[in-house]
Scaffold this active site. Structure first.
Site, PDB file in Angstrom:
ATOM      1  N   ALA A  13       0.792  -1.227   0.000  1.00 18.15           N
ATOM      2  CA  ALA A  13       0.000   0.000   0.000  1.00 18.15           C
ATOM      3  C   ALA A  13       0.829   1.283   0.000  1.00 18.15           C
ATOM      4  CB  ALA A  13      -0.955  -0.025   1.194  1.00 18.15           C
ATOM      5  N   GLN A  16       4.510   2.322  -5.314  1.00 17.36           N
ATOM      6  CA  GLN A  16       4.222   3.196  -6.456  1.00 17.36           C
ATOM      7  C   GLN A  16       2.826   2.968  -7.041  1.00 17.36           C
ATOM      8  OE1 GLN A  16       6.169   5.708  -7.910  1.00 17.36           O
ATOM      9  NE2 GLN A  16       7.070   5.427  -5.902  1.00 17.36           N
ATOM     10  N   CYS A  18       0.196   1.625  -5.681  1.00 13.56           N
ATOM     11  CA  CYS A  18      -0.882   1.985  -4.748  1.00 13.56           C
ATOM     12  C   CYS A  18      -1.018   3.490  -4.568  1.00 13.56           C
ATOM     13  CB  CYS A  18      -0.667   1.278  -3.415  1.00 13.56           C
ATOM     14  SG  CYS A  18      -1.070  -0.472  -3.565  1.00 13.56           S
ATOM     15  N   GLY A 131       1.137  -8.151  -8.310  1.00 14.62           N
ATOM     16  CA  GLY A 131       2.581  -8.286  -8.047  1.00 14.62           C
ATOM     17  C   GLY A 131       3.200  -9.371  -8.914  1.00 14.62           C
ATOM     18  N   ASP A 160      -1.597  -5.566 -20.331  1.00 23.86           N
ATOM     19  CA  ASP A 160      -1.203  -6.010 -21.676  1.00 23.86           C
ATOM     20  C   ASP A 160      -2.369  -5.807 -22.655  1.00 23.86           C
ATOM     21  OD1 ASP A 160       1.267  -7.221 -20.524  1.00 23.86           O
ATOM     22  OD2 ASP A 160      -0.220  -8.477 -19.540  1.00 23.86           O
ATOM     23  N   ARG A 163      -2.672  -2.184 -23.419  1.00 27.21           N
ATOM     24  CA  ARG A 163      -1.564  -1.778 -24.303  1.00 27.21           C
ATOM     25  C   ARG A 163      -1.836  -2.244 -25.733  1.00 27.21           C
ATOM     26  NH1 ARG A 163       2.993  -3.896 -19.970  1.00 27.21           N
ATOM     27  NH2 ARG A 163       3.300  -1.900 -18.918  1.00 27.21           N
ATOM     28  N   HIS A 188       1.888 -13.189 -18.155  1.00 29.57           N
ATOM     29  CA  HIS A 188       2.228 -11.756 -18.176  1.00 29.57           C
ATOM     30  C   HIS A 188       3.755 -11.661 -18.210  1.00 29.57           C
ATOM     31  CE1 HIS A 188       2.362  -7.525 -17.347  1.00 29.57           C
ATOM     32  NE2 HIS A 188       3.011  -7.721 -16.214  1.00 29.57           N
TER      33      HIS A 188
HETATM   34  P1  NAD Z   1       7.007  -0.709  -5.216  1.00 29.33           P
HETATM   35  O1  NAD Z   1       8.346  -1.276  -4.876  1.00 29.33           O
HETATM   36  O2  NAD Z   1       6.867   0.751  -5.433  1.00 29.33           O
HETATM   37  O3  NAD Z   1       5.973  -1.110  -4.082  1.00 29.33           O
HETATM   38  C1  NAD Z   1       5.854  -2.403  -3.603  1.00 29.33           C
HETATM   39  C2  NAD Z   1       5.409  -2.293  -2.163  1.00 29.33           C
HETATM   40  O4  NAD Z   1       5.139  -3.624  -1.701  1.00 29.33           O
HETATM   41  C3  NAD Z   1       6.492  -1.706  -1.257  1.00 29.33           C
HETATM   42  O5  NAD Z   1       5.945  -0.601  -0.550  1.00 29.33           O
HETATM   43  C4  NAD Z   1       6.841  -2.856  -0.325  1.00 29.33           C
HETATM   44  O6  NAD Z   1       7.165  -2.427   0.985  1.00 29.33           O
HETATM   45  C5  NAD Z   1       5.545  -3.658  -0.354  1.00 29.33           C
HETATM   46  N1  NAD Z   1       5.692  -5.043   0.062  1.00 29.33           N
HETATM   47  C6  NAD Z   1       6.748  -5.874  -0.140  1.00 29.33           C
HETATM   48  N2  NAD Z   1       6.521  -7.065   0.450  1.00 29.33           N
HETATM   49  C7  NAD Z   1       5.294  -6.980   1.008  1.00 29.33           C
HETATM   50  C8  NAD Z   1       4.519  -7.871   1.775  1.00 29.33           C
HETATM   51  N3  NAD Z   1       4.972  -9.085   2.096  1.00 29.33           N
HETATM   52  N4  NAD Z   1       3.315  -7.462   2.193  1.00 29.33           N
HETATM   53  C9  NAD Z   1       2.854  -6.228   1.900  1.00 29.33           C
HETATM   54  N5  NAD Z   1       3.549  -5.326   1.200  1.00 29.33           N
HETATM   55  C10 NAD Z   1       4.755  -5.708   0.755  1.00 29.33           C
HETATM   56  O7  NAD Z   1       6.462  -1.549  -6.457  1.00 29.33           O
HETATM   57  P2  NAD Z   1       5.243  -1.196  -7.431  1.00 29.33           P
HETATM   58  O8  NAD Z   1       5.751  -0.374  -8.553  1.00 29.33           O
HETATM   59  O9  NAD Z   1       4.084  -0.717  -6.633  1.00 29.33           O
HETATM   60  O10 NAD Z   1       4.976  -2.660  -8.029  1.00 29.33           O
HETATM   61  C11 NAD Z   1       4.450  -3.688  -7.212  1.00 29.33           C
HETATM   62  C12 NAD Z   1       4.462  -5.005  -7.978  1.00 29.33           C
HETATM   63  O11 NAD Z   1       3.587  -4.939  -9.105  1.00 29.33           O
HETATM   64  C13 NAD Z   1       5.823  -5.400  -8.563  1.00 29.33           C
HETATM   65  O12 NAD Z   1       6.017  -6.797  -8.392  1.00 29.33           O
HETATM   66  C14 NAD Z   1       5.690  -5.056 -10.034  1.00 29.33           C
HETATM   67  O13 NAD Z   1       6.568  -5.815 -10.837  1.00 29.33           O
HETATM   68  C15 NAD Z   1       4.263  -5.442 -10.250  1.00 29.33           C
HETATM   69  N6  NAD Z   1       3.629  -4.901 -11.464  1.00 29.33           N
HETATM   70  C16 NAD Z   1       2.742  -5.701 -12.100  1.00 29.33           C
HETATM   71  C17 NAD Z   1       2.096  -5.263 -13.232  1.00 29.33           C
HETATM   72  C18 NAD Z   1       1.125  -6.151 -13.956  1.00 29.33           C
HETATM   73  O14 NAD Z   1       0.627  -5.761 -15.017  1.00 29.33           O
HETATM   74  N7  NAD Z   1       0.810  -7.331 -13.453  1.00 29.33           N
HETATM   75  C19 NAD Z   1       2.343  -3.972 -13.703  1.00 29.33           C
HETATM   76  C20 NAD Z   1       3.248  -3.164 -13.022  1.00 29.33           C
HETATM   77  C21 NAD Z   1       3.895  -3.640 -11.885  1.00 29.33           C
HETATM   78  C1  LMR Z   2       4.603  -4.150 -16.696  1.00 26.18           C
HETATM   79  O1  LMR Z   2       4.153  -4.916 -17.541  1.00 26.18           O
HETATM   80  O2  LMR Z   2       4.773  -2.928 -16.924  1.00 26.18           O
HETATM   81  C2  LMR Z   2       4.915  -4.668 -15.311  1.00 26.18           C
HETATM   82  O3  LMR Z   2       4.722  -6.050 -15.240  1.00 26.18           O
HETATM   83  C3  LMR Z   2       6.226  -4.256 -14.807  1.00 26.18           C
HETATM   84  C4  LMR Z   2       7.351  -4.987 -15.508  1.00 26.18           C
HETATM   85  O4  LMR Z   2       8.243  -5.494 -14.811  1.00 26.18           O
HETATM   86  O5  LMR Z   2       7.354  -5.034 -16.733  1.00 26.18           O
END
Ligand code: NAD
Ligand code: LMR
Length: 328
Positions: A13, A16, A18, A131, A160, A163, A188
């Site tokens: 939460a 980035q 969130c 995640g 995706d 996009r 993904h």
């Molecule tokens: P970020 O590093 O800014 O934030 C992640 C947050 O998760 C951090 O605040 C961290 O403290 C917290 N965290 C870590 N372990 C945790 C736990 N056990 N319980 C609760 N919180 C926990 O990252 P972000 O940019 O917010 O991205 C989060 C995830 O989403 C990454 O794995 C990223 O690759 C993924 N992501 C997925 C997609 C998709 O399309 N599926 C797109 C973008 C990003």
């Molecule tokens: C995305 O597709 O933008 C996310 O899954 C972040 C990444 O690692 O590519």
């Protein structure tokens, strides 16, 4: 009288994604303008201070629909009574990594969270995994929550999907609203298959409007590698668009896909389209009231078959890896 709030648990939460997602949920973008929400926010202990700041900002928006916000670092407390869990919290990749490289670092998060959801979530819980690596993290969470029906879990391929629509819109000059029946198959990851075989643009087959060599050589790789393109440009992974896609995914799950269209979601396979049962793979789905159904009986060309099989093979190798890590 307004309805009782929906309990939405969100992990990561203070991160980035969130920083955009929580504000979108609180302003009603997910459940609509009449449905109050209660946020139940999970972070790791080191990030609870930063999360306090995010909560202050949520308060300062005076969102009429935001009934309450709770925070904590214990999933068994934070997930208590959750109707929807958005599992975002996990480490993002950095330059040079593939999303699958995160499996070891992030997988364990989802064993503990799956088990906690199993214990304390509401009976109608729906779980959406953002995640990375999202598909296999969803598999881990689902396998660690034996009392929650497997079809309550889904992982995000909506980014995706969005996009793929946007890039096709740019190529054809048609607005995104004219594009229907887009499909993302598989993982993904860079092996995903954005499939235009059934896509229409203002009612016309998309494949009649674009060149086949463009589809194979530019379109598919560009969609599949868009995450890396953003990472290279921003220095950090996509965040606002990922939050937008998480909202789109969850909103459509509850409020339904439009008549005559579908969306893409990674869901637990029932063996449809030759995807081995139990893998969390992306399919074309229709949705309604929190449930999804795979769109069946679509023709699959030899080209599509080979692309789907390649992505599914990657998912199988990820499943083997998490078995070896004893995460499932
Ligand atoms: P970020 O590093 O800014 O934030 C992640 C947050 O998760 C951090 O605040 C961290 O403290 C917290 N965290 C870590 N372990 C945790 C736990 N056990 N319980 C609760 N919180 C926990 O990252 P972000 O940019 O917010 O991205 C989060 C995830 O989403 C990454 O794995 C990223 O690759 C993924 N992501 C997925 C997609 C998709 O399309 N599926 C797109 C973008 C990003
Ligand atoms: C995305 O597709 O933008 C996310 O899954 C972040 C990444 O690692 O590519």
């Amino acid at each position: 009288m307004s309805p009782a709030p929906v309990n939405v648990a969100v992990t990561g939460a203070a991160g980035q994604i969130c920083y955009s997602l929580l504000f979108r949920i609180s302003q009603g973008d997910l459940f609509g303008p009449d449905q109050p929400v209660r946020l139940q926010l999970l972070e790791i202990p080191q990030a609870l201070g930063a999360l306090d700041g995010v909560v202050m900002e949520l308060m300062d928006c005076a969102f009429p629909l935001l009934a309450d916000v709770q925070t904590g670092d214990d999933p068994e407390k934070v997930f208590d009574g959750a109707n929807l869990a958005l599992l975002v919290g996990a480490r993002p990749r950095t330059k040079g990594m593939e999303r699958g490289d995160l499996l070891e670092a992030n997988g364990a998060i989802f064993t503990a969270q799956g088990a906690a959801l199993n214990k304390v979530a509401a009976d109608d819980i729906r779980v959406v995994i953002t995640g990375n690596p999202a598909n296999t993290n969803a598999l881990i969470a689902q396998q660690n929550a034996p009392d929650i029906p497997a079809d309550r879990f889904s992982a995000l391929t909506r980014l995706d999907h969005n996009r793929a629509k946007s890039l096709l819109s740019k190529q054809t000059g048609a607005p995104v609203t004219d594009i229907k029946r887009m499909t993302i198959w598989g993982n993904h990851s860079a092996t995903q298959y954005p499939d235009l075989s059934h896509t229409t643009v203002a009612g016309k087959p998309a494949l009649d409007l674009v060149d086949h060599s463009w589809v194979e050589e530019e379109y598919i790789p560009r969609v599949a590698k868009r995450g890396a393109e953003i990472l290279a440009a921003r220095g950090t992974s996509s965040a606002a668009s990922a939050a937008g896609a998480t909202v789109d995914h969850a909103r459509d799950l509850f409020r339904g896909t439009p008549e005559g269209d579908w969306t893409s979601m990674a869901v637990v396979s029932d063996g449809s389209y030759g995807v081995p049962e139990g893998l969390v793979s992306s399919f074309p789905v229709t949705t309604s009231n929190g449930d999804w159904s795979i769109v069946e009986d679509l023709d699959v060309s030899a080209f599509s078959r080979s692309r789907i099989d390649a992505s599914v093979a990657e998912l199988e190798s990820e499943r083997t890896a998490v078995k070896e890590l004893r995460l499932i």
